[in-house]
Design a protein around this motif. Sequence first.
Motif, PDB file in Angstrom:
ATOM      1  N   ASN A 141       0.798  -1.236   0.000  1.00 44.83           N
ATOM      2  CA  ASN A 141       0.000   0.000   0.000  1.00 44.83           C
ATOM      3  C   ASN A 141       0.826   1.280   0.000  1.00 44.83           C
ATOM      4  O   ASN A 141       0.311   2.359   0.321  1.00 44.83           O
ATOM      5  CB  ASN A 141      -0.967   0.017   1.194  1.00 44.83           C
ATOM      6  CG  ASN A 141      -2.016  -1.071   1.090  1.00 44.83           C
ATOM      7  OD1 ASN A 141      -2.531  -1.326   0.002  1.00 44.83           O
ATOM      8  ND2 ASN A 141      -2.319  -1.705   2.208  1.00 44.83           N
ATOM      9  N   LYS A 142       2.094   1.168  -0.355  1.00 41.37           N
ATOM     10  CA  LYS A 142       2.926   2.361  -0.464  1.00 41.37           C
ATOM     11  C   LYS A 142       3.513   2.441  -1.878  1.00 41.37           C
ATOM     12  O   LYS A 142       3.884   1.418  -2.461  1.00 41.37           O
ATOM     13  CB  LYS A 142       4.064   2.336   0.567  1.00 41.37           C
ATOM     14  CG  LYS A 142       4.927   3.593   0.536  1.00 41.37           C
ATOM     15  CD  LYS A 142       5.980   3.586   1.638  1.00 41.37           C
ATOM     16  CE  LYS A 142       6.828   4.855   1.564  1.00 41.37           C
ATOM     17  NZ  LYS A 142       7.876   4.881   2.628  1.00 41.37           N
ATOM     18  N   ILE A 143       3.592   3.651  -2.404  1.00 41.18           N
ATOM     19  CA  ILE A 143       4.115   3.869  -3.755  1.00 41.18           C
ATOM     20  C   ILE A 143       5.613   4.186  -3.682  1.00 41.18           C
ATOM     21  O   ILE A 143       6.038   5.055  -2.912  1.00 41.18           O
ATOM     22  CB  ILE A 143       3.391   5.033  -4.459  1.00 41.18           C
ATOM     23  CG1 ILE A 143       1.888   4.747  -4.555  1.00 41.18           C
ATOM     24  CG2 ILE A 143       3.968   5.259  -5.848  1.00 41.18           C
ATOM     25  CD1 ILE A 143       1.533   3.534  -5.372  1.00 41.18           C
ATOM     26  N   TYR A 144       6.386   3.479  -4.483  1.00 43.98           N
ATOM     27  CA  TYR A 144       7.827   3.730  -4.589  1.00 43.98           C
ATOM     28  C   TYR A 144       8.141   4.061  -6.047  1.00 43.98           C
ATOM     29  O   TYR A 144       7.556   3.481  -6.969  1.00 43.98           O
ATOM     30  CB  TYR A 144       8.631   2.501  -4.165  1.00 43.98           C
ATOM     31  CG  TYR A 144       8.435   2.094  -2.735  1.00 43.98           C
ATOM     32  CD1 TYR A 144       9.208   2.649  -1.714  1.00 43.98           C
ATOM     33  CD2 TYR A 144       7.478   1.140  -2.389  1.00 43.98           C
ATOM     34  CE1 TYR A 144       9.030   2.268  -0.394  1.00 43.98           C
ATOM     35  CE2 TYR A 144       7.291   0.761  -1.065  1.00 43.98           C
ATOM     36  CZ  TYR A 144       8.073   1.324  -0.072  1.00 43.98           C
ATOM     37  OH  TYR A 144       7.893   0.949   1.234  1.00 43.98           O
ATOM     38  N   SER A 145       9.078   4.986  -6.254  1.00 43.27           N
ATOM     39  CA  SER A 145       9.397   5.363  -7.627  1.00 43.27           C
ATOM     40  C   SER A 145      10.876   5.697  -7.791  1.00 43.27           C
ATOM     41  O   SER A 145      11.577   5.982  -6.812  1.00 43.27           O
ATOM     42  CB  SER A 145       8.569   6.583  -8.051  1.00 43.27           C
ATOM     43  OG  SER A 145       8.995   7.737  -7.349  1.00 43.27           O
ATOM     44  N   ILE A 146      11.319   5.660  -9.027  1.00 40.00           N
ATOM     45  CA  ILE A 146      12.696   6.023  -9.357  1.00 40.00           C
ATOM     46  C   ILE A 146      12.968   7.474  -8.969  1.00 40.00           C
ATOM     47  O   ILE A 146      14.055   7.818  -8.498  1.00 40.00           O
ATOM     48  CB  ILE A 146      12.958   5.833 -10.870  1.00 40.00           C
ATOM     49  CG1 ILE A 146      12.884   4.342 -11.252  1.00 40.00           C
ATOM     50  CG2 ILE A 146      14.301   6.413 -11.269  1.00 40.00           C
ATOM     51  CD1 ILE A 146      14.008   3.504 -10.721  1.00 40.00           C
ATOM     52  N   GLU A 147      11.978   8.329  -9.153  1.00 36.75           N
ATOM     53  CA  GLU A 147      12.154   9.761  -8.891  1.00 36.75           C
ATOM     54  C   GLU A 147      12.521  10.044  -7.436  1.00 36.75           C
ATOM     55  O   GLU A 147      13.258  10.990  -7.143  1.00 36.75           O
ATOM     56  CB  GLU A 147      10.879  10.522  -9.260  1.00 36.75           C
ATOM     57  CG  GLU A 147      10.580  10.527 -10.754  1.00 36.75           C
ATOM     58  CD  GLU A 147       9.294  11.268 -11.059  1.00 36.75           C
ATOM     59  OE1 GLU A 147       8.634  11.724 -10.100  1.00 36.75           O
ATOM     60  OE2 GLU A 147       8.949  11.393 -12.246  1.00 36.75           O
ATOM     61  N   LEU A 153      13.995   7.826  -5.298  1.00 33.77           N
ATOM     62  CA  LEU A 153      14.801   6.679  -4.893  1.00 33.77           C
ATOM     63  C   LEU A 153      15.610   6.942  -3.628  1.00 33.77           C
ATOM     64  O   LEU A 153      15.564   6.171  -2.664  1.00 33.77           O
ATOM     65  CB  LEU A 153      15.732   6.286  -6.045  1.00 33.77           C
ATOM     66  CG  LEU A 153      16.473   4.957  -5.905  1.00 33.77           C
ATOM     67  CD1 LEU A 153      15.497   3.796  -5.862  1.00 33.77           C
ATOM     68  CD2 LEU A 153      17.444   4.790  -7.081  1.00 33.77           C
ATOM     69  N   GLU A 154      16.363   8.056  -3.607  1.00 32.55           N
ATOM     70  CA  GLU A 154      17.235   8.348  -2.463  1.00 32.55           C
ATOM     71  C   GLU A 154      16.441   8.590  -1.182  1.00 32.55           C
ATOM     72  O   GLU A 154      16.847   8.201  -0.086  1.00 32.55           O
ATOM     73  CB  GLU A 154      18.135   9.557  -2.757  1.00 32.55           C
ATOM     74  CG  GLU A 154      19.271   9.271  -3.718  1.00 32.55           C
ATOM     75  CD  GLU A 154      18.866   9.444  -5.167  1.00 32.55           C
ATOM     76  OE1 GLU A 154      17.639   9.525  -5.434  1.00 32.55           O
ATOM     77  OE2 GLU A 154      19.764   9.482  -6.029  1.00 32.55           O
ATOM     78  N   LYS A 155      15.291   9.215  -1.322  1.00 28.33           N
ATOM     79  CA  LYS A 155      14.469   9.528  -0.161  1.00 28.33           C
ATOM     80  C   LYS A 155      13.814   8.275   0.418  1.00 28.33           C
ATOM     81  O   LYS A 155      13.696   8.128   1.644  1.00 28.33           O
ATOM     82  CB  LYS A 155      13.385  10.538  -0.556  1.00 28.33           C
ATOM     83  CG  LYS A 155      12.506  10.994   0.601  1.00 28.33           C
ATOM     84  CD  LYS A 155      11.345  11.849   0.108  1.00 28.33           C
ATOM     85  CE  LYS A 155      11.846  13.120  -0.547  1.00 28.33           C
ATOM     86  NZ  LYS A 155      10.701  14.006  -0.936  1.00 28.33           N
ATOM     87  N   GLU A 156      13.390   7.367  -0.455  1.00 27.74           N
ATOM     88  CA  GLU A 156      12.641   6.196  -0.018  1.00 27.74           C
ATOM     89  C   GLU A 156      13.535   5.018   0.399  1.00 27.74           C
ATOM     90  O   GLU A 156      13.107   4.133   1.130  1.00 27.74           O
ATOM     91  CB  GLU A 156      11.679   5.759  -1.128  1.00 27.74           C
ATOM     92  CG  GLU A 156      10.573   6.796  -1.389  1.00 27.74           C
ATOM     93  CD  GLU A 156       9.840   6.565  -2.690  1.00 27.74           C
ATOM     94  OE1 GLU A 156      10.339   5.770  -3.523  1.00 27.74           O
ATOM     95  OE2 GLU A 156       8.774   7.176  -2.879  1.00 27.74           O
ATOM     96  N   PHE A 157      14.784   5.016  -0.089  1.00 30.30           N
ATOM     97  CA  PHE A 157      15.687   3.900   0.220  1.00 30.30           C
ATOM     98  C   PHE A 157      17.057   4.449   0.642  1.00 30.30           C
ATOM     99  O   PHE A 157      18.031   4.377  -0.098  1.00 30.30           O
ATOM    100  CB  PHE A 157      15.838   2.973  -0.991  1.00 30.30           C
ATOM    101  CG  PHE A 157      14.548   2.361  -1.456  1.00 30.30           C
ATOM    102  CD1 PHE A 157      13.988   1.286  -0.771  1.00 30.30           C
ATOM    103  CD2 PHE A 157      13.884   2.873  -2.552  1.00 30.30           C
ATOM    104  CE1 PHE A 157      12.796   0.721  -1.196  1.00 30.30           C
ATOM    105  CE2 PHE A 157      12.696   2.310  -2.985  1.00 30.30           C
ATOM    106  CZ  PHE A 157      12.143   1.236  -2.309  1.00 30.30           C
ATOM    107  N   GLU A 158      17.099   4.993   1.842  1.00 33.24           N
ATOM    108  CA  GLU A 158      18.330   5.603   2.335  1.00 33.24           C
ATOM    109  C   GLU A 158      19.431   4.573   2.585  1.00 33.24           C
ATOM    110  O   GLU A 158      20.614   4.926   2.664  1.00 33.24           O
ATOM    111  CB  GLU A 158      18.043   6.377   3.632  1.00 33.24           C
ATOM    112  CG  GLU A 158      17.084   7.549   3.429  1.00 33.24           C
ATOM    113  CD  GLU A 158      16.816   8.290   4.725  1.00 33.24           C
ATOM    114  OE1 GLU A 158      17.330   7.838   5.779  1.00 33.24           O
ATOM    115  OE2 GLU A 158      16.090   9.309   4.689  1.00 33.24           O
ATOM    116  N   GLU A 159      19.056   3.318   2.678  1.00 29.63           N
ATOM    117  CA  GLU A 159      20.044   2.277   2.977  1.00 29.63           C
ATOM    118  C   GLU A 159      20.883   1.868   1.760  1.00 29.63           C
ATOM    119  O   GLU A 159      21.907   1.195   1.897  1.00 29.63           O
ATOM    120  CB  GLU A 159      19.340   1.037   3.538  1.00 29.63           C
ATOM    121  CG  GLU A 159      18.553   0.213   2.525  1.00 29.63           C
ATOM    122  CD  GLU A 159      17.150   0.745   2.254  1.00 29.63           C
ATOM    123  OE1 GLU A 159      16.375   0.050   1.584  1.00 29.63           O
ATOM    124  OE2 GLU A 159      16.846   1.871   2.729  1.00 29.63           O
TER     125      GLU A 159
END
Length: 266
Positions: free
Chosen positions: A166-172, A174-180
Amino acid sequence: MVSERNGFIELVNYFESLGIDVNIGKNKARGNQGLFIAKQNQKFRIDISRNVDDSSKLAIMLHEFAHYVHYRYDSSLKTLDFVFDDISDAEMEELLRVTVEKVPKSFAQVLYDKKDEFSRNVKSLSAIIHKYYPDFKLSSPFKPIEKNINYPAKYLLKYDRIKYLNKIYSIENLEKEFEELSECQYAYIKLKANQRHIAKINSRINRLNKYYSATTELWARFCELFFTNSLRAEKLAPILSSKFKNTLSSNKIKELSIVNEILHMF
């Protein structure tokens, strides 16, 4: 203006007398300026998009009628023997020259510009990856990087945007959503996205090339130009224009001869 409008109306009446349903401004012609459709039981239709301005309607209708004539004399739409017999290399070059004239110079420029942009991105992202993996190659998936990218980030190796739990992930983002992720992993995921965009553009360019070089399109563009600007057609395609004049005067293809007569009545 009045005479051209009268000629247009007369052409519509003639086309309808042949059993062609002519729809002007009633639909979007499936995203085209105009459309010719051959149905079963010898039913035919010409659509002119509602998005077309009045000054272009005559040329578009003549273009679509040329497809009708082609279909009636050669339903395969693969040869022009019915009107020009065997076409020489010089005559084919004339048809291509007419196509270049009819297709706007900037038509595909946006596609090529975007492709160049994505290619530059791939080059710069590849340089980042090579800092960590000197043996990295663009031609195939690079397992040493991919195996260490976990889901849901891993989905972005194939898609620009995904919904996960239920969460949207995008290339745009990327850095914010996957800091690891590491710098190399960021670069690799973005590189894959740019490669996808390039593949899509290449596919579209190939479809356009196939469409614009199709025999029936070359023929329709020639007819459109000849009937709307014969002097220009004769300059670009002198051999075919001479042959076409003979075709019209000899009544070899009755439908085209009648169109020519109607256009010269007004």
